[in-house]
Design a protein around this motif. Sequence first.
Motif, mmCIF file in Angstrom:
data_model
loop_
_atom_site.group_PDB
_atom_site.id
_atom_site.type_symbol
_atom_site.label_atom_id
_atom_site.label_comp_id
_atom_site.label_asym_id
_atom_site.label_seq_id
_atom_site.Cartn_x
_atom_site.Cartn_y
_atom_site.Cartn_z
ATOM 1 N N ARG A 290 -4.798 -8.780 -4.575
ATOM 2 C CA ARG A 290 -4.821 -9.788 -3.594
ATOM 3 C C ARG A 290 -4.875 -10.955 -4.998
ATOM 4 O O ARG A 290 -5.041 -11.478 -5.467
ATOM 5 N N SER B 194 -0.466 4.697 -4.440
ATOM 6 C CA SER B 194 -1.907 4.719 -4.680
ATOM 7 C C SER B 194 -2.881 4.526 -5.503
ATOM 8 O O SER B 194 -2.263 4.353 -6.734
ATOM 9 N N LYS C 193 -12.992 6.182 -6.027
ATOM 10 C CA LYS C 193 -12.259 5.267 -4.941
ATOM 11 C C LYS C 193 -11.180 4.139 -4.463
ATOM 12 O O LYS C 193 -10.638 4.397 -5.874
ATOM 13 N N VAL C 194 -10.538 4.688 -3.420
ATOM 14 C CA VAL C 194 -9.132 3.897 -3.026
ATOM 15 C C VAL C 194 -9.433 2.288 -3.266
ATOM 16 O O VAL C 194 -10.432 2.147 -2.539
ATOM 17 N N LEU C 195 -8.455 1.491 -4.106
ATOM 18 C CA LEU C 195 -8.967 0.185 -4.019
ATOM 19 C C LEU C 195 -7.950 0.552 -3.220
ATOM 20 O O LEU C 195 -6.275 1.009 -3.201
ATOM 21 N N SER C 196 -7.851 -1.128 -2.407
ATOM 22 C CA SER C 196 -7.028 -2.181 -1.376
ATOM 23 C C SER C 196 -5.532 -2.240 -3.028
ATOM 24 O O SER C 196 -5.840 -2.604 -4.010
ATOM 25 N N THR C 197 -4.917 -2.612 -1.985
ATOM 26 C CA THR C 197 -3.958 -3.432 -3.305
ATOM 27 C C THR C 197 -4.276 -4.800 -2.973
ATOM 28 O O THR C 197 -5.272 -5.251 -3.015
ATOM 29 N N SER D 163 0.417 -1.503 0.010
ATOM 30 C CA SER D 163 -0.451 -0.312 0.281
ATOM 31 C C SER D 163 1.184 1.540 -0.138
ATOM 32 O O SER D 163 0.589 2.544 -0.064
ATOM 33 N N GLN D 164 2.055 1.309 0.412
ATOM 34 C CA GLN D 164 2.894 2.780 0.715
ATOM 35 C C GLN D 164 3.709 2.669 -0.552
ATOM 36 O O GLN D 164 4.484 3.914 -1.206
ATOM 37 N N GLY E 92 -9.614 -4.727 -6.088
ATOM 38 C CA GLY E 92 -10.446 -4.197 -5.666
ATOM 39 C C GLY E 92 -11.757 -6.162 -6.122
ATOM 40 O O GLY E 92 -11.642 -6.629 -5.542
#
Length: 207
Positions: free
Chosen positions: A151, A137, A145-149, A133-134, A161
Motif C-alpha cells: 500500500r 503471491s 501468512k499470505v500478505l495483501s498487496t 494481487s494477480q 502487511g
Amino acid sequence: MSQTFPKTQVWFMDWHSRVLDHDPISDYFSPTPFQPGVYPGISAKIAPPLNLPCDITFEKRVSMPRPLPVLEALDAGNGLIIFQEKELKTFLISAPVPGKGRIGTDSTNPGEWERFLPMTEDTMRGLSTLLVSQAASLIDVETGKVLSTIRPGEGFLWMLGDTSIPLTANIQNIEQIGRLPARHEAEISFIRNDDQPPLRVHVRRPG
C-alpha cells in the motif's frame, strides 16, 4: 579516454507516491498517482551509475512544443534527489494542493516536497507486481501468512502487511521482483523502517 555507459530510462516518484507525468493540456509537468503497468509521460535518460550533481534533460513521450526546464539533480541522501533550476537557483516542488496537486520550479527551500525517487524500468515493474494481487503471491516466510498487496504511503514509506517498508532502502529488492519472470519465485528480505530483522517474503509469479 573516458568510458561511455549506455543510458537507461528513469522516471521519478514524489514524496506523496505520485509520479512526474506530462499534462498534454498545459504541456508541462503533472503529478499522477502511481498506476501499475503504466509508464508516466515524462522520463529522463541517465547513464548509470548516477553521478551527482548532474544535468537532467526531461523527455516527453508525446512530443509537444513547450520546452521543459533543464534542471540539475542534486543528492538529497538515501537515494533521493532534488532538482534545481540552475539560473534561478530555485527547486522543483510537488505540492499536494487541492485537486491533482501542483508541480513548479519556484521553491526556494528544498524540503520533503522537493525530494524525488529515481525509478528504473525494473523498479516500475517491481512496484507494479507488488500492487496487483494477480501479479504475484506474497507469503510471510516466518508465519506462512499470505500478505495483501503493498500500500502506497507518504515519505516513500509503503506498507506490506503490517510492516512499514522504506522504498529507498529496498530498491534492489524491488528491482529483483521486477526482473522475476512468470512461473518463477524468490525469497526477498525487505528492510523495515525500524531496527527489527528484515521481513522475509516468498514471492511467486504465476504462469
